[in-house]
Every structure is written in structure tokens, then in C-alpha cells.
Design a protein around this motif. Sequence first.
Motif, PDB file in Angstrom:
ATOM      1  N   VAL A 371       0.784  -1.153   0.092  1.00 51.02           N
ATOM      2  CA  VAL A 371       0.058  -0.124   0.077  1.00 51.02           C
ATOM      3  C   VAL A 371       0.893   1.227   0.077  1.00 51.02           C
ATOM      4  CG1 VAL A 371      -2.044   1.022   0.942  1.00 51.02           C
ATOM      5  CG2 VAL A 371      -1.446  -1.220   1.495  1.00 51.02           C
ATOM      6  N   ARG A 372       0.595   2.381  -1.026  1.00 57.09           N
ATOM      7  CA  ARG A 372       1.501   3.565  -0.831  1.00 57.09           C
ATOM      8  C   ARG A 372       0.539   4.515  -0.890  1.00 57.09           C
ATOM      9  NH1 ARG A 372       6.332   5.232  -1.706  1.00 57.09           N
ATOM     10  NH2 ARG A 372       6.636   7.453  -2.846  1.00 57.09           N
ATOM     11  N   GLY A 373       0.626   5.635   0.011  1.00 61.87           N
ATOM     12  CA  GLY A 373      -0.010   6.619   0.304  1.00 61.87           C
ATOM     13  C   GLY A 373       0.737   8.021  -0.137  1.00 61.87           C
ATOM     14  N   THR A 374       0.162   8.937  -0.658  1.00 66.60           N
ATOM     15  CA  THR A 374       0.988  10.168  -1.187  1.00 66.60           C
ATOM     16  C   THR A 374       0.163  11.549  -1.021  1.00 66.60           C
ATOM     17  OG1 THR A 374       0.269  10.135  -3.530  1.00 66.60           O
ATOM     18  CG2 THR A 374       2.477   9.142  -2.883  1.00 66.60           C
ATOM     19  N   ASP A 375       0.509  12.699  -1.255  1.00 65.19           N
ATOM     20  CA  ASP A 375      -0.165  14.092  -1.122  1.00 65.19           C
ATOM     21  C   ASP A 375      -0.781  14.062   0.187  1.00 65.19           C
ATOM     22  OD1 ASP A 375       0.145  14.466  -4.183  1.00 65.19           O
ATOM     23  OD2 ASP A 375      -0.960  12.748  -4.346  1.00 65.19           O
ATOM     24  N   ILE A 376      -0.467  13.814   1.360  1.00 60.81           N
ATOM     25  CA  ILE A 376      -0.878  14.177   2.597  1.00 60.81           C
ATOM     26  C   ILE A 376      -0.742  15.588   2.824  1.00 60.81           C
ATOM     27  CG2 ILE A 376      -0.998  13.373   4.942  1.00 60.81           C
ATOM     28  CD1 ILE A 376      -0.043  10.776   4.105  1.00 60.81           C
ATOM     29  N   ASP A 377      -1.687  16.443   3.156  1.00 60.42           N
ATOM     30  CA  ASP A 377      -1.640  17.683   3.270  1.00 60.42           C
ATOM     31  C   ASP A 377      -2.467  18.275   4.522  1.00 60.42           C
ATOM     32  OD1 ASP A 377      -1.374  20.525   3.232  1.00 60.42           O
ATOM     33  OD2 ASP A 377      -1.774  20.709   1.251  1.00 60.42           O
ATOM     34  N   GLY A 378      -1.932  18.584   5.508  1.00 61.94           N
ATOM     35  CA  GLY A 378      -2.749  18.981   6.710  1.00 61.94           C
ATOM     36  C   GLY A 378      -2.869  20.315   6.798  1.00 61.94           C
ATOM     37  N   ARG A 379      -2.500  21.158   6.224  1.00 64.43           N
ATOM     38  CA  ARG A 379      -2.575  22.755   6.467  1.00 64.43           C
ATOM     39  C   ARG A 379      -4.106  23.225   6.795  1.00 64.43           C
ATOM     40  NH1 ARG A 379      -0.301  25.121   0.972  1.00 64.43           N
ATOM     41  NH2 ARG A 379       0.533  22.907   0.847  1.00 64.43           N
ATOM     42  N   TRP A 397       4.438   4.132   3.002  1.00 62.07           N
ATOM     43  CA  TRP A 397       4.063   2.859   2.248  1.00 62.07           C
ATOM     44  C   TRP A 397       4.023   1.812   3.391  1.00 62.07           C
ATOM     45  CZ3 TRP A 397       7.372  -1.087   2.804  1.00 62.07           C
ATOM     46  CH2 TRP A 397       8.975  -0.759   3.176  1.00 62.07           C
ATOM     47  N   GLU A 398       3.269   0.770   2.971  1.00 59.38           N
ATOM     48  CA  GLU A 398       3.118  -0.445   4.029  1.00 59.38           C
ATOM     49  C   GLU A 398       3.268  -1.797   3.255  1.00 59.38           C
ATOM     50  OE1 GLU A 398       0.381  -0.031   7.088  1.00 59.38           O
ATOM     51  OE2 GLU A 398       0.368  -2.181   7.405  1.00 59.38           O
ATOM     52  N   ARG A 399       3.955  -2.557   3.743  1.00 55.04           N
ATOM     53  CA  ARG A 399       4.013  -3.842   3.199  1.00 55.04           C
ATOM     54  C   ARG A 399       3.402  -4.965   4.182  1.00 55.04           C
ATOM     55  NH1 ARG A 399       9.141  -4.112   1.963  1.00 55.04           N
ATOM     56  NH2 ARG A 399       9.836  -5.175   3.905  1.00 55.04           N
TER      57      ARG A 399
END
Length: 452
Positions: A371-379, A397-399
Motif C-alpha cells: 500500500v502506498r499513500g501520497t499527497d498528504i496535506d494537513g494545512r 508505504w506499507e508491506r
Amino acid sequence: MRLDNNKNPACIASLSVLLVLPAVAFGEEGFFDGSSFTLLNRNFYFSQDFRNGASVTNPQTGEKKGRRTEWAHGLIATFESGFTPGAVGFGLDVRGLYGIKLDGGDGLVGDGNGGPGLIPRRGYNFDGKPKDEFGKVDVELKLRLFDDTELRYGDVRPLSPVLNTSDIRLLPQSFRGTTLKNTSIKGLTLQGGKLESSSDRTATAHNGDLGTAYGGRFKEADDFVYGGIDYNLDDRLFFRLHHGRLDDVWNQSALYADWRQPLGEGVSFNAAFRYYRTRDTGKSLLGDLDNDSWSLQAGVSVGAHAFSVAHTRIDDGSPFDYVWHTWDFFLNTNSQVSDFNNPNERVWLFRYDYDFAAVGIPGLALIARYVRGTDIDGRDVGPAYAAYQKVRDGRHWERNVWLSYVVQSGPARDLSFRLLQATHRVNGDHTAEADIDELRLILEFPLDLRMF
């Protein structure tokens, strides 16, 4: 041994009644007809090894620790009655829950708050030393109307897209409240309820505050009210539409659609869609919420092999949140360590399944996931989700490698073993999560005590 539940002395007496019921009750008609009494032994080892400078805080000493390890054994004794005869039938379900710490000192046990840990801690807000043993008794009164409607009150365990009761630690979670379920139309299930308090996975009482996984618990949130419709068409199309209101926190709606299509001998296609709409309500205890989250999954099965891919989008300036410590596999890309539901996150998942029955080992199965996550934006997040406020370009990412085996026959039939290994790494400026290597070993042995 002493059951650690001094606030409820009747707990031990109730459990004693539960244990003697099968010896005197089975074989009778009505209430005891179709009843069951089971004892589940669950042995659970849980380890998290923090990497690259990440750590966890010992709630007792404040010391930073690079490892969290717990080992415990749980006993879940469940008596489920039938219903008394007639158009209106009455019944009773009782669960005795008991946990024993086998290993895990003060420096290794988690915060005992039901999230990553197995074992509760003594003291106010679970900030004391780990308990050696703990337990509780859940009781449900149930009413059946005309064979197709069930009304339950007590320590219930709803299963809904907006509140899916957790049983992924040593002992299961429950809620105190009322639920209703109707199946009068073929393929259609209606359900709903009102829940007034929670009993966490490490709790020894039933009066816990309601809340959310990322926002915490609130004494001001008096109840959770939900309702939903499930429709199953020939086991090939499955739709769910549910709505829940967490008092003074949010209104949350969920739409599920699942499709399975056989394509030939041993070959099939499947697809799944999930959508959640979350908006603040009442006092808005978590602040302004305007979150839309969705995920789409597609896969194919060929004999013993299965391949699938999924994509998730978390929109607007808040994470996709859910009711406090309920089962968190709501979207198609949630994983073992991370939920992959951070603000504005874009997620891809790739999964492979293999059934070893094809090579003569029925009951053995393998799942491998990336699993791969991108574009995390908490502003744009509010104060309730402050951990994300400095994140502008978060990635992780997680395996996962999951291996399970269930004994198929003989004296140990239904004995099961699960090995769940996960590697999670963060990148960019994603400081809201940590680098972790996690291992879970779970051994379960259910016993039907009517055989004795």
C-alpha cells in the motif's frame, strides 16, 4: 486468580451462572432449543519495533521507548439462547470475557487504551502499571417478532459501515444500547440502533465515553444513532446504504456496492466501491467537518490465485475518521499499521492471495499486500487533528505478509493460527505516523461445550 473488576462484584457471579448453564439447560424446548455455549481461547502476541528514531512514550514514566511488546491469553465464553415459543419470543445472550497478561513489563506494554495494545493499565486514564488480569461480562436481552425481526438491548455489537464493532485485539469491543434488525423481505436487511456508551477492547466496565478514532472521546457526546439498508442479489450484487449520527460531532453516510461475476471454470471478477460523506453537527466538538472519502477496488480470481488493485481518495482538510476504536477496515485500502486515510491522501493498493488447498494443504492461505499513500496535506485541519497541521507533502508505504492456517479435521478441528507481519515507512514531512515493523501472532481454539 482475582478478576480485576472491583466496581462490579456481580461480574464473577454472572460468569459462574454462565459456566453452569449448559449443564442443566440444553435439550429443552423454546428458550434452550437451538442455544449454544462456546469457549474461545485466544493467545495473542503483539510487537511493534519503532525504526529510524521513531518511538512511543511510556504513559507511566514518560520515557521514550523504541519497542512495544505484549503477550496475553484471552477467554471468551459465550452463551446464546434460543427464543421462547410464539409470535413474540424472548432470549438472552451472555459473554464472559477474561484476559491474562503472559508477558509485558511496564516499559513494554502500550497505553492500554485499546488502540495498539492488548493489556489495560491501572489508574486514571489508564496511566498506571499494566494489569496482570482483567475481564467483564456482556449481557444482551433479545426479542424476536414473527421470525424476521430482532430487538436487542444491552451490551450489543453492531456491524455497520458507520460503526463496525471491533474484535481485532485480545477481547472484543461492545456498546451499551439498543439495536433492531429486520429480514422480512428476501435479500433485504434493515438495521438500526441507539448506543449510549462504549466498552473498549481493554475495558473492564461498560460506561466508556463515545468518540472518534482520531479526535478522541467526548463526555458531551451522549449517543450514537444509526440506521441502514443492505441488499443482496443472488450473492453477486451487494449494496449497503447506512447513516450514523454521533451526538454533537458528525453526521456520516456510507454507500457500499460490491459485484462478483463468474467468468468460467475457476475464474471470477470482483469489484467494490466505498463512499463516505462526513459533516459536523450540533456543537461540532471536532470543529467544522466537510469530508468526502471514497475507494474503488477491482480483482480477478484464477483457481488458487487472486489479484486485486484498489485506489482511495481522502478529500478536504481532515482525515477520514470513524467511531472510537471500531473495526477500521472501512475503505478498500486500510492496512495493518496505518489506516491510509490522512487529509487529502491518495492511496494505491496491490494485493495477492493464494489458497494452498491447490497443492494439497487445505486451510492454509497467504495474503501479500503493498500500500502506498501520497499527497498528504494537513494545512487546513482544525485543532482536533493538530498532528497533521505541519504536513504539506506527506508520503508513506506499507508491506503486509499474512499467513493463516485452520485445522480441517480431527480433535483439533477449527484450531487456527495467524501470522501478520507489517513494515510501515514514512517519507516527506509526514510526521503524524511512524516507521514501524509490526508482528502479530494469534492462536485461536474454539470449543463447543455442549459436547461435554
